[in-house]
Design a protein around this motif. Sequence first.
Motif, mmCIF file in Angstrom:
data_model
loop_
_atom_site.group_PDB
_atom_site.id
_atom_site.type_symbol
_atom_site.label_atom_id
_atom_site.label_comp_id
_atom_site.label_asym_id
_atom_site.label_seq_id
_atom_site.Cartn_x
_atom_site.Cartn_y
_atom_site.Cartn_z
ATOM 1 N N ARG A 64 -0.332 -9.610 16.472
ATOM 2 C CA ARG A 64 0.243 -10.454 17.488
ATOM 3 C C ARG A 64 -0.705 -11.802 17.482
ATOM 4 O O ARG A 64 0.170 -13.012 17.991
ATOM 5 N N ASP A 67 0.919 -13.979 14.930
ATOM 6 C CA ASP A 67 2.194 -14.791 15.376
ATOM 7 C C ASP A 67 2.068 -15.755 16.383
ATOM 8 O O ASP A 67 2.591 -16.811 16.246
ATOM 9 N N ASP A 68 0.873 -15.337 17.342
ATOM 10 C CA ASP A 68 0.900 -16.562 18.301
ATOM 11 C C ASP A 68 0.222 -17.681 17.911
ATOM 12 O O ASP A 68 0.830 -18.974 18.062
ATOM 13 N N LEU A 87 -6.757 -19.768 19.908
ATOM 14 C CA LEU A 87 -5.845 -18.684 19.217
ATOM 15 C C LEU A 87 -6.506 -18.484 17.877
ATOM 16 O O LEU A 87 -6.499 -17.290 17.403
#
Length: 160
Positions: A64, A67-68, A87
């Motif tokens: 996740r 992907d972010d 991120l």
Amino acid sequence: MTDGISDEPADVVGLLTERIEDRFGMGVDQLKAAVAAAPTANRDATDVVKWHGLLVEAQSVLERAEDDLLAALQTQPSEVDDPTMDLAHRVDAAVTTRDGRAVVVKFFLDPDAPGRKDLAAERLARLRPRTGPAVQTSAPHRPGGVPAPASAVRAGRPAR
């Protein structure tokens, strides 16, 4: 590394899942069911199931986060802004967590890993009843017949 974990970081979970299935002679789902039915029957199996679950969870968090980060990078101009760097740090932390959990799973899969034999001996010692006192109950013997000072005997330590 030669253990296969760092060579193929994208499939750490798959590699360790195969090793678990080979070691215990059953699929991970079967092993989870067996551990759920009798959690104290095989301590190694219980530990492996617990840490494999944590590893799978860490892999999911990592995916996740990646992907972010990828989505944020696709909208960025040539410079990366602070939220995107955050991120990237999240991805880095997720990799560290996943790799740490993989090391723990690998440790529990290897009965000859450093410290494993000592752990087994420690577990056995806990199961055996004590046969005598855990601490010395008399004053230590001093060479030459010289008694220990009373303060050292009261404190429970030998005089020097």
